[in-house]
Design an enzyme around this catalytic site. Structure first.
Site, mmCIF file in Angstrom:
data_model
loop_
_atom_site.group_PDB
_atom_site.id
_atom_site.type_symbol
_atom_site.label_atom_id
_atom_site.label_comp_id
_atom_site.label_asym_id
_atom_site.label_seq_id
_atom_site.Cartn_x
_atom_site.Cartn_y
_atom_site.Cartn_z
ATOM 1 N N GLY A 161 0.863 -1.181 0.000
ATOM 2 C CA GLY A 161 0.000 0.000 0.000
ATOM 3 C C GLY A 161 0.894 1.222 0.000
ATOM 4 O O GLY A 161 1.864 1.273 0.768
ATOM 5 N N GLU A 202 0.646 4.343 1.075
ATOM 6 C CA GLU A 202 0.788 5.122 2.312
ATOM 7 C C GLU A 202 1.459 4.319 3.420
ATOM 8 O O GLU A 202 2.253 4.854 4.198
ATOM 9 C CB GLU A 202 -0.587 5.625 2.768
ATOM 10 C CG GLU A 202 -1.256 6.571 1.775
ATOM 11 C CD GLU A 202 -2.019 5.845 0.681
ATOM 12 O OE1 GLU A 202 -2.563 6.523 -0.207
ATOM 13 O OE2 GLU A 202 -2.079 4.581 0.721
ATOM 14 N N TYR A 255 -4.160 -7.855 -4.148
ATOM 15 C CA TYR A 255 -3.684 -7.704 -5.521
ATOM 16 C C TYR A 255 -2.586 -8.713 -5.816
ATOM 17 O O TYR A 255 -1.895 -9.195 -4.919
ATOM 18 C CB TYR A 255 -3.248 -6.279 -5.827
ATOM 19 C CG TYR A 255 -1.939 -5.770 -5.282
ATOM 20 C CD1 TYR A 255 -0.813 -5.683 -6.095
ATOM 21 C CD2 TYR A 255 -1.844 -5.291 -3.971
ATOM 22 C CE1 TYR A 255 0.375 -5.151 -5.619
ATOM 23 C CE2 TYR A 255 -0.668 -4.746 -3.496
ATOM 24 C CZ TYR A 255 0.445 -4.680 -4.313
ATOM 25 O OH TYR A 255 1.623 -4.157 -3.846
ATOM 26 N N TYR A 263 -5.615 -5.854 -9.507
ATOM 27 C CA TYR A 263 -6.276 -5.493 -8.253
ATOM 28 C C TYR A 263 -7.587 -6.265 -8.041
ATOM 29 O O TYR A 263 -8.347 -6.507 -8.986
ATOM 30 C CB TYR A 263 -6.622 -4.003 -8.245
ATOM 31 C CG TYR A 263 -5.434 -3.077 -8.298
ATOM 32 C CD1 TYR A 263 -4.432 -3.123 -7.340
ATOM 33 C CD2 TYR A 263 -5.326 -2.123 -9.315
ATOM 34 C CE1 TYR A 263 -3.362 -2.264 -7.390
ATOM 35 C CE2 TYR A 263 -4.253 -1.250 -9.370
ATOM 36 C CZ TYR A 263 -3.272 -1.327 -8.408
ATOM 37 O OH TYR A 263 -2.206 -0.470 -8.458
ATOM 38 N N ARG A 275 -9.931 -5.132 -5.330
ATOM 39 C CA ARG A 275 -10.156 -4.222 -4.210
ATOM 40 C C ARG A 275 -11.529 -3.552 -4.255
ATOM 41 O O ARG A 275 -11.867 -2.786 -3.361
ATOM 42 C CB ARG A 275 -9.057 -3.157 -4.175
ATOM 43 C CG ARG A 275 -9.072 -2.224 -5.366
ATOM 44 C CD ARG A 275 -7.739 -1.531 -5.643
ATOM 45 N NE ARG A 275 -7.187 -0.794 -4.551
ATOM 46 C CZ ARG A 275 -6.003 -0.167 -4.600
ATOM 47 N NH1 ARG A 275 -5.274 -0.202 -5.723
ATOM 48 N NH2 ARG A 275 -5.538 0.488 -3.563
ATOM 49 N N ALA A 299 14.776 8.213 -13.979
ATOM 50 C CA ALA A 299 16.201 8.001 -13.724
ATOM 51 C C ALA A 299 17.040 9.244 -14.016
ATOM 52 O O ALA A 299 18.267 9.192 -13.913
ATOM 53 C CB ALA A 299 16.706 6.839 -14.583
ATOM 54 N N ALA A 312 15.277 14.896 -9.994
ATOM 55 C CA ALA A 312 14.076 15.357 -9.294
ATOM 56 C C ALA A 312 14.238 16.847 -9.052
ATOM 57 O O ALA A 312 15.334 17.331 -8.738
ATOM 58 C CB ALA A 312 13.877 14.627 -7.979
ATOM 59 N N ALA A 330 9.394 2.276 -5.406
ATOM 60 C CA ALA A 330 10.471 3.279 -5.383
ATOM 61 C C ALA A 330 9.931 4.676 -5.113
ATOM 62 O O ALA A 330 10.565 5.479 -4.430
ATOM 63 C CB ALA A 330 11.246 3.251 -6.690
ATOM 64 N N ASP A 353 7.319 5.477 -3.315
ATOM 65 C CA ASP A 353 7.000 5.586 -1.888
ATOM 66 C C ASP A 353 8.272 5.782 -1.069
ATOM 67 O O ASP A 353 8.295 6.544 -0.104
ATOM 68 C CB ASP A 353 6.267 4.325 -1.412
ATOM 69 C CG ASP A 353 5.004 4.058 -2.206
ATOM 70 O OD1 ASP A 353 4.373 5.032 -2.656
ATOM 71 O OD2 ASP A 353 4.650 2.880 -2.369
#
Length: 369
Positions: A60, A62, A116, A130, A132, A252, A255, A284, A286
């Site tokens: 998940g 979060e 999932y 999924y 859900r 890649a 940011a 990645a 998260d």
């Protein structure tokens, strides 16, 4: 203790600052909320239709962020709904073992925990399927927020996945974003567009509306191109000009953080991504969010915030798990402006933007007031 650390500590201890006065003993510094599901993956790198053995994990967006933040030493809670079933028990026990506070997880017999299946990359990329619809998490609503420790939290984190689950979940996210300022806290919103959950025609306007209300927004340039038609990170900033911290991740490449300081100063900072071998990209984003948010809450500079995001994302890219523990990211915190082995961070000043090559404690003040 360095002057920079002493300054951050002094700011946190300032009377009336939510870091000191709002976060009472026993209450979490960060509250993450959304859906966490049972995750089935083949025990070998093979397609789902011929796989014979499966591993049961949890996944998940979060709760992944929560698990990373817990490893980084933050008191973080994950709030949400799970079913009164073995998958729900698995989720709670897994997060508990990872140091995440699960006191605000509700269990319901009315609906099951979502599931999932994740198919590993067998040549065409990883795929997820999924199950859900009608899950326990989809029943979350505004009423649930009243029972969560949102008013005492330093930061609330959620993502664009949550409002896609149901109208009540969408209303919950909007309620939190609308009331966070009066609670004295801030909200981090990771756009996390999922095409299998809602179409662009619906998701695009709604995600832009919600993101515009947040203190921190994280979004991939690729998903911004899909849902908003953006070509550059600057295009994203033009759509969300008043978000105090906007982070646009270009895969890649790099940011970019766009910061809007309390005095009206606008600052742009770019840090190159690490060059790593990718085992699987799931999780990645998260990890990046957790690394960035942890550094932000610790009063680090823009460069260090982005560097820590990249470092944790690079660690996650080396695993097939949604959450890869044991990174040891902060065992040696790089000094601002020194780089991280992936090339020196670049601070870019475009009038009226100004470069950031030092720790700016007004950043932490902007997050917590």
């Amino acid at each position: 203790m360095t002057d920079e650390q002493a300054g951050a500590q002094a700011l946190q201890e300032e009377p009336g600052n939510p870091v000191a006065s709002g976060t009472e003993q026993g209450e979490p510094q960060v509250v993450c909320f959304g859906e966490t599901m049972g995750m089935f993956t083949p025990t070998s790198t093979t397609s789902l239709d011929i796989a014979e053995g499966f591993h049961l994990g949890v996944g998940g967006a979060e709760s992944n962020v929560a698990a990373h933040l817990a490893e980084l030493g933050h008191h973080v809670a994950w709030a949400g709904n799970v079913g009164q079933d073995p998958i729900g028990t698995k989720i709670i026990s897994t997060l508990d073992c990872g140091g995440v506070d699960t006191r605000w997880v509700n269990r319901t017999e009315a609906s099951p925990t979502g599931l999932y299946l994740k198919e590993p990359d067998t040549g065409t990329g990883a795929h997820v399927f999924y199950y859900r619809a009608g899950s326990a998490a989809s029943e979350l609503g505004v009423a649930d927020a009243a029972g969560w420790p949102l008013k005492s939290a330093h930061l609330i984190h959620t993502s664009g996945i949550t409002p896609s689950l149901s109208p009540s979940c969408s209303a919950l996210v909007e309620h939190v974003l609308d009331h966070a300022a009066e609670w004295g806290t801030s909200v981090s919103f990771d756009v996390n567009y999922r095409s299998k959950l809602w179409p662009v025609s619906v998701a695009g306007p709604r995600l832009r509306e919600l993101a515009g209300k947040a203190t921190v927004v994280l979004v991939g340039l690729d998903e911004a191109a899909t849902i908003w038609g953006c070509v550059t990170s600057g295009d994203v900033r033009a759509l969300l000009p008043d978000v105090p911290y906007l982070v646009v991740k270009d895969g890649a490449v790099d940011a970019t953080e766009y910061a809007l300081l309390p005095d009206g100063t606008r600052r742009t900072t770019v840090v190159p991504a690490h060059k790593v071998e990718v085992v699987e990209p799931v999780g990645a984003g998260d990890a990046f969010a957790a690394g960035y948010l942890s550094a932000l809450m610790n009063g680090e500079s823009s460069e260090v915030r982005l560097t820590h995001g990249h470092s944790l994302a690079a660690w996650a890219l080396g695993s097939r798990e949604d959450f890869r523990p044991g990174h040891g990211l902060f065992s040696a915190t790089p000094a601002a402006g020194t780089g991280s082995g992936a090339g020196s961070p670049a601070a870019v000043g475009n009038a009226p933007d100004t470069p950031d090559s030092h720790s700016d404690l007004t950043d932490l003040r902007r997050l917590t007031v």
